[in-house]
Design an enzyme around this catalytic site. Sequence first.
Site: not given
Length: 322
Positions: A63, A65, A67-68, A142, A212, A271
């Site tokens: 996805h 976001h 941090d990914h 999410h 997530d 995570h």
Amino acid sequence: MFDFQFLGTSAGIPTKTRNVTALAIGQTASKPWLLVDCGEATQQQLLHTPWSANTLSAICITHVHGDHCYGLPGMLASAGLNKRTQPLTIIAPLHLWQWLQHTIDLTDLFLSFELQFVNVTSLFNQSVTVDGFEISAVALNHRVPSYAYKISHQRQVQQLDRDALFAHGLPAGPLWGMLQNGQDVYYEGRNYPASLYLEQHEQQVCALIGGDNDTPALLQAASDGVQVLVHEATYTQAVADKVGAFPMHSSAKQTAEFAYQAAIPNLVLTHFSARYNNAEALEPLLNEAKRHYHGHVHLAEDFAQYRLLPTGEFQLLTSRDA
């Protein structure tokens, strides 16, 4: 077999001991491999492992976001500077691809290799095969569209029919090794053709890697044949109850309950919230998971390496402290 090496296991922000999300998966580090997610500084993490961007087959982003995915442009840029020439597959949400294209255009990024995009939503009812890895996807729940990747690899192996060899009088030893290598054998007046004693067997390994997600049960339809589930456990259920529904993450309890119900034999939790900043702080997550799941459960840590065998056995090869 699959080797797994965690390159980042922290949720949202890095800590002193954990980078943000990334996971390397391959048969061994010397062969083609996959990267699932690419948080900031993933390329720096790779420098401490045997995995090379030159043998990377595909990057699967769960996805958008940061941090990914914030490590993706830098990693691609470095691969270009290192003269990579092989095409690279990017499997991701469409918005991720659009963001990446804008970044390439606006930063004058030149790549020495072709990027081949696969929209993750095209893999709901079919799979794509990249260098022998069969990849399909599942939609999760999410704050932004998020996905899980089901990754499997099949290979044909030749095994000796040991019962037939014993029955026909060929003793175990170097002659068996010759047959295993496809060489015919002559022993005590009798021919032993390799083709007669070699049997074809199919071996498969299969993993399910979640992005997530606050509803692990969404993975139910994809759980058939899965030998290991890698899924977030951002916090314990008690913390999840205090935080509330907005972050839309799973607790260790939720993930463990699903893995137990789906009869998945191996579970790796990852995570983790930055509040769990050492091994002692993580103990409640492990204890909670064990109360609700009775398979083999592991808490991922950066640089820990595991091996999944076709038998379903899941081994810890190295850890941070090894």
